[in-house]
Design an enzyme around this catalytic site. Structure first.
Site, PDB file in Angstrom:
ATOM      1  N   ALA A  98       5.357  21.302  -2.998  1.00  0.00           N
ATOM      2  CA  ALA A  98       4.258  20.471  -4.006  1.00  0.00           C
ATOM      3  C   ALA A  98       4.845  19.175  -4.280  1.00  0.00           C
ATOM      4  CB  ALA A  98       3.444  21.180  -5.195  1.00  0.00           C
ATOM      5  N   GLY A 142       5.515  25.514  -2.026  1.00  0.00           N
ATOM      6  CA  GLY A 142       4.357  25.178  -1.486  1.00  0.00           C
ATOM      7  C   GLY A 142       4.578  25.251   0.025  1.00  0.00           C
ATOM      8  N   GLU A 145       5.049  28.916   0.886  1.00  0.00           N
ATOM      9  CA  GLU A 145       3.265  29.498   0.829  1.00  0.00           C
ATOM     10  C   GLU A 145       2.455  28.929   1.914  1.00  0.00           C
ATOM     11  OE1 GLU A 145       2.295  30.098  -3.826  1.00  0.00           O
ATOM     12  OE2 GLU A 145       2.897  27.984  -3.316  1.00  0.00           O
ATOM     13  N   GLU A 165      10.001  28.106  -7.345  1.00  0.00           N
ATOM     14  CA  GLU A 165       9.217  27.553  -8.547  1.00  0.00           C
ATOM     15  C   GLU A 165       9.704  27.941  -9.840  1.00  0.00           C
ATOM     16  OE1 GLU A 165       6.131  27.671  -5.134  1.00  0.00           O
ATOM     17  OE2 GLU A 165       7.638  28.922  -5.795  1.00  0.00           O
TER      18      GLU A 165
END
Length: 295
Positions: A98, A142, A145, A165
């Site tokens: 992110a 992310g 992910e 994270e």
């Protein structure tokens, strides 16, 4: 449509910048953050999505997320897409996760909305056709992910990946807490998330996190080439059967085995009336390669 047309026999179609509806189609630099191309010749049926945001190492910001969502929505309507491959145009990086610099400027309410959109993106990557992530570099937070949302993952052995994270005061919010344990098992997923540990591509393959790990080449795209080879293996197979097989596996893994067997039966029944099933039997009988058309 996004499908590129070219008269060259084996040359890939040109990269096309995405024109999104209702949002800016370019980042702050004015350059497109993703590009899409359909391959041609013997690779016809393979479509590639290239993430290309070098200034932020392909970090998932608002524009990049919007463009990916738009591309997936458009490609979902294209029955000619038999394999969808995600790759990076930034050397040494798949996706750095992110965009925390962008998120830092958001209010708490805006953060919640953005993470929900990010989670929606990962769900949209559950595409009807098989999806492959070519991880030639960092895939963190992310970024991993996104790769986990794909059916198959190929990594350079030197790539670095992890759900990091917790080292940033966060927890995975785009499906990592759900997809990693489904991939590796609960105990190992907890260990990796609790510690924020980073893995090399070789370590990830040993754990079963990626399907293949390959030595990196000078161009920095060895994982992409191995992913393309994998896509080429899928390409000749009956596309309806492949898609239904994907549905049976994905849905069946969410339920008990008796319900999963029922799902398999429903998928199998849908394949019975297809032309491709008859073609497969005819090709076997006539001792020739099948010519599947996706009908």
């Amino acid at each position: 449509m996004l499908r590129a047309l070219t008269s060259a026999l084996r040359l890939p179609g040109p990269w096309r910048s995405l024109r999104t509806r209702g949002c800016a189609s370019h980042g702050a630099t004015g350059d497109p953050e993703i590009q899409v191309r359909a391959l041609t010749g013997r690779d016809q049926g393979i479509t590639e999505i290239l993430m290309n945001r070098p200034s932020a190492r392909n970090a998932l910001g608002n524009v990049l997320v919007s463009q990916l969502l738009e591309a997936l929505a458009q490609l979902r309507e294209d029955q000619q897409v038999r394999v969808l491959l995600f790759r990076s145009g930034v050397k040494g990086v798949f996706c750095a996760g992110a965009d925390l610099k962008e998120r830092e400027q958001m209010s708490e309410a805006e953060v919640g909305i953005f993470v929900q959109r990010l989670r929606g993106l990962m769900n949209e990557i559950a595409f009807p056709a098989p999806t492959i992530a070519a991880m030639d570099g960092f895939a963190l937070g992310g970024g991993l992910e996104l790769a986990l949302a794909c059916d198959l993952r190929v990594a350079a052995s030197s790539a670095v990946m992890g759900l990091i994270e917790t080292t940033r005061g966060l927890l995975p919010g785009a499906g990592g807490t759900q997809r990693l344990p489904r991939c590796l098992g609960v105990a190992l997923a907890k260990e990796l998330i609790f510690t924020g540990r980073r893995l090399s591509g070789a370590q990830a393959q040993a754990l079963g996190l990626v399907n293949h790990a390959v030595s990196q080449n000078e161009e920095g795209n060895a994982a992409y080439h191995r992913a393309l080879e994998l896509a080429q293996e899928i390409l000749p197979q009956a596309p309806i059967a492949v898609r239904l097989g994907k549905v049976a596996i994905d849905r069946g893994m969410e339920v008990d085995i008796a319900s999963g067997m029922a799902i398999e039966g429903i998928c199998y029944a849908q394949n019975i009336p297809t032309q491709d099933r008859l073609e497969g039997m005819a090709a076997f009988r006539e001792k020739r390669p099948p010519r599947f058309v996706g009908k």
